[in-house]
Design an enzyme around this catalytic site. Structure first.
Site, PDB file in Angstrom:
ATOM      1  N   HIS A 197      -5.238 -20.932  19.468  1.00  0.00           N
ATOM      2  CA  HIS A 197      -4.490 -21.193  18.239  1.00  0.00           C
ATOM      3  C   HIS A 197      -4.694 -22.640  17.818  1.00  0.00           C
ATOM      4  O   HIS A 197      -5.124 -23.477  18.600  1.00  0.00           O
ATOM      5  CB  HIS A 197      -2.984 -20.958  18.456  1.00  0.00           C
ATOM      6  N   HIS A 234      -6.260 -12.741  24.001  1.00  0.00           N
ATOM      7  CA  HIS A 234      -5.621 -13.872  24.679  1.00  0.00           C
ATOM      8  C   HIS A 234      -6.621 -14.778  25.409  1.00  0.00           C
ATOM      9  O   HIS A 234      -6.594 -15.994  25.264  1.00  0.00           O
ATOM     10  CB  HIS A 234      -4.608 -13.322  25.685  1.00  0.00           C
ATOM     11  N   GLU A 272      -3.067 -50.018  26.816  1.00  0.00           N
ATOM     12  CA  GLU A 272      -3.347 -49.379  25.523  1.00  0.00           C
ATOM     13  C   GLU A 272      -2.106 -49.388  24.631  1.00  0.00           C
ATOM     14  O   GLU A 272      -2.184 -49.696  23.439  1.00  0.00           O
ATOM     15  CB  GLU A 272      -3.821 -47.939  25.739  1.00  0.00           C
TER      16      GLU A 272
HETATM   17  P1  AMP Z   1       1.013 -25.847  21.178  1.00  0.00           P
HETATM   18  O1  AMP Z   1       2.340 -26.303  21.731  1.00  0.00           O
HETATM   19  O2  AMP Z   1       0.109 -26.918  20.757  1.00  0.00           O
HETATM   20  O3  AMP Z   1       0.353 -24.873  22.134  1.00  0.00           O
HETATM   21  O4  AMP Z   1       1.313 -25.018  19.849  1.00  0.00           O
HETATM   22  C1  AMP Z   1       1.977 -23.782  19.886  1.00  0.00           C
HETATM   23  C2  AMP Z   1       3.017 -23.790  18.799  1.00  0.00           C
HETATM   24  O5  AMP Z   1       3.491 -22.464  18.645  1.00  0.00           O
HETATM   25  C3  AMP Z   1       4.224 -24.652  19.117  1.00  0.00           C
HETATM   26  O6  AMP Z   1       4.357 -25.632  18.102  1.00  0.00           O
HETATM   27  C4  AMP Z   1       5.386 -23.662  19.130  1.00  0.00           C
HETATM   28  O7  AMP Z   1       6.532 -24.204  18.475  1.00  0.00           O
HETATM   29  C5  AMP Z   1       4.863 -22.488  18.360  1.00  0.00           C
HETATM   30  N1  AMP Z   1       5.420 -21.206  18.775  1.00  0.00           N
HETATM   31  C6  AMP Z   1       5.776 -20.810  20.023  1.00  0.00           C
HETATM   32  N2  AMP Z   1       6.203 -19.519  20.014  1.00  0.00           N
HETATM   33  C7  AMP Z   1       6.105 -19.090  18.733  1.00  0.00           C
HETATM   34  C8  AMP Z   1       6.393 -17.849  18.080  1.00  0.00           C
HETATM   35  N3  AMP Z   1       6.863 -16.814  18.749  1.00  0.00           N
HETATM   36  N4  AMP Z   1       6.169 -17.761  16.728  1.00  0.00           N
HETATM   37  C9  AMP Z   1       5.688 -18.821  16.051  1.00  0.00           C
HETATM   38  N5  AMP Z   1       5.403 -20.011  16.620  1.00  0.00           N
HETATM   39  C10 AMP Z   1       5.605 -20.143  17.941  1.00  0.00           C
HETATM   40 ZN    ZN Z   2      -1.823 -14.083  23.851  1.00  0.00          ZN
END
Ligand code: AMP
Ligand code: ZN
Ligand code: ZN
Length: 341
Positions: free
Chosen positions: A173, A120, A313
């Site tokens: 991610h 994490h 902008e």
């Molecule tokens: P971000 O919002 O840029 O941090 O991207 C994280 C993404 O993960 C978002 O688009 C969420 O919809 C997706 N997400 C959140 N929880 C899960 C989960 N348990 N499984 C798959 N995708 C998820």
């Molecule tokens: Zn995590």
């Protein structure tokens, strides 16, 4: 050009890649130290609640593949479906009528998440170049699968790091979105690069290297502050050799790119205090006519989120950047990072 900001006049530079004007405004210039980000309150979710952590796989939307493929609890990367996808992967969604001039299309597409690590509290740049290369190769593996669908026209790989860069999850991610249309920014970029090519006979990104703008280099890539950077401390990582599509990257170049990315992210993090940032891979549309190959050149754009976009902008499409890119390049170039490659 004088390096002392007090001697400088405002300058309006044209970004020949995006065909937009950027105002460099010394009156609004601040020292790089002013841009250090405040601590980002990104980590609202405790790691024990994080579905992307190892051991929580069952809390995620279905997996597409993992790296290594046969791994169990010892996986390094997982590519999964997004639990809240912006587009539907249901193929029957493609059946809607499209006469070519309708203003609406079925929302078919893919929206995947790449979990870059089972741990994490790590950042992408904490990993070895080989592990970062694995992430790049996972993007490519997924793009190769998506390419099988004729109705997908463009694949956007992007990473949001930090809440003010749009991240809702603090676990490392990135995301891959596959669209049934070529987005307007991409069409505008193509048109602009085509215009440059028709005028000069050259690809605009093959010409990107200018010594005072270079931040760092590797065998196959150059990291620069772009001449008309839209945002302070914006960075582009550009392949030295002309190449239209990111997914054409081979293993050797992926490893080389990973080493440079690691250095650049460490430099940015140390000079700007781990800023929230967005990283985008700008590639060519999947179905590219061979006549478009000479002027399409993929690259990575990294934008630390240090300023807010306001009415000027939004109203004009022009941006005000208080930091000249040659100053940003120097600040980032001067950070010494032990050899990572
Ligand atoms: P971000 O919002 O840029 O941090 O991207 C994280 C993404 O993960 C978002 O688009 C969420 O919809 C997706 N997400 C959140 N929880 C899960 C989960 N348990 N499984 C798959 N995708 C998820
Ligand atoms: Zn995590
Ligand atoms: Zn080129």
């Amino acid at each position: 050009m004088a390096s002392d900001e007090t001697n400088r006049s405002p300058e309006i530079r044209k970004d020949a890649i995006h065909n937009r004007w950027v105002i460099f405004s010394p009156a609004r210039a601040r020292r790089p130290s002013d841009f250090k980000s405040k601590t980002d309150p990104n980590d609202s979710k405790d790691r024990t609640e994080c579905p992307f952590c190892a051991g929580h796989e069952h809390e995620c939307a279905p997996e597409i593949f993992r790296v290594p493929p046969e791994s169990t609890s010892d996986w390094r990367i997982r590519v999964i479906q997004n639990l809240y996808p912006a587009l539907s992967r249901r193929l029957d969604f493609t059946d809607g009528e499209n006469d070519g001039c309708s203003a609406a299309l079925p929302g078919f597409g893919f929206h995947d998440v790449v979990i870059e690590s089972p741990a994490h509290r790590v950042h992408l740049e904490d990993h070895s170049p080989a592990r970062i290369a694995d992430v790049l190769l996972a993007y490519i593996q997924r793009i190769e699968q998506i390419r099988e669908f004729d109705s997908i026209k463009y694949v956007q790989v992007f990473k949001n790091h930090g809440a003010s860069a749009g991240a809702s999850m603090s676990h490392p991610h990135s995301q891959i979105m596959a669209l049934p249309v070529v987005p307007p920014t991409v069409s505008a970029r193509l048109n602009s690069m085509k215009e440059f090519f028709l005028q000069t006979g050259k690809c605009s990104l093959c010409q990107v290297k200018r010594d005072d703008l270079v931040i760092d280099e590797s065998s196959h890539f150059i990291a620069v502050a772009p001449f008309a950077a839209t945002f302070p401390f914006e960075i582009w990582v550009v392949p030295r050799d002309h190449s239209s599509h990111f997914h054409e990257l081979d293993h050797e170049k992926a490893l080389d790119l990973a080493g440079l990315l690691k250095v650049i992210l460490i430099k940015m993090s140390s000079q700007l205090k781990d800023p929230p940032y967005n990283l985008m891979i700008h590639t060519a549309p999947l179905q590219l006519d061979s006549s478009e190959l000479p002027f399409t050149h993929w690259f990575i754009q990294i934008v630390p989120q240090l300023t807010l976009t306001g009415g000027f902008e939004l109203g004009t499409g022009c941006y005000i950047n208080p930091v000249f890119p040659e100053d940003a390049a120097k600040v980032l170039r001067d950070v010494s990072v032990p050899n990572q490659r």
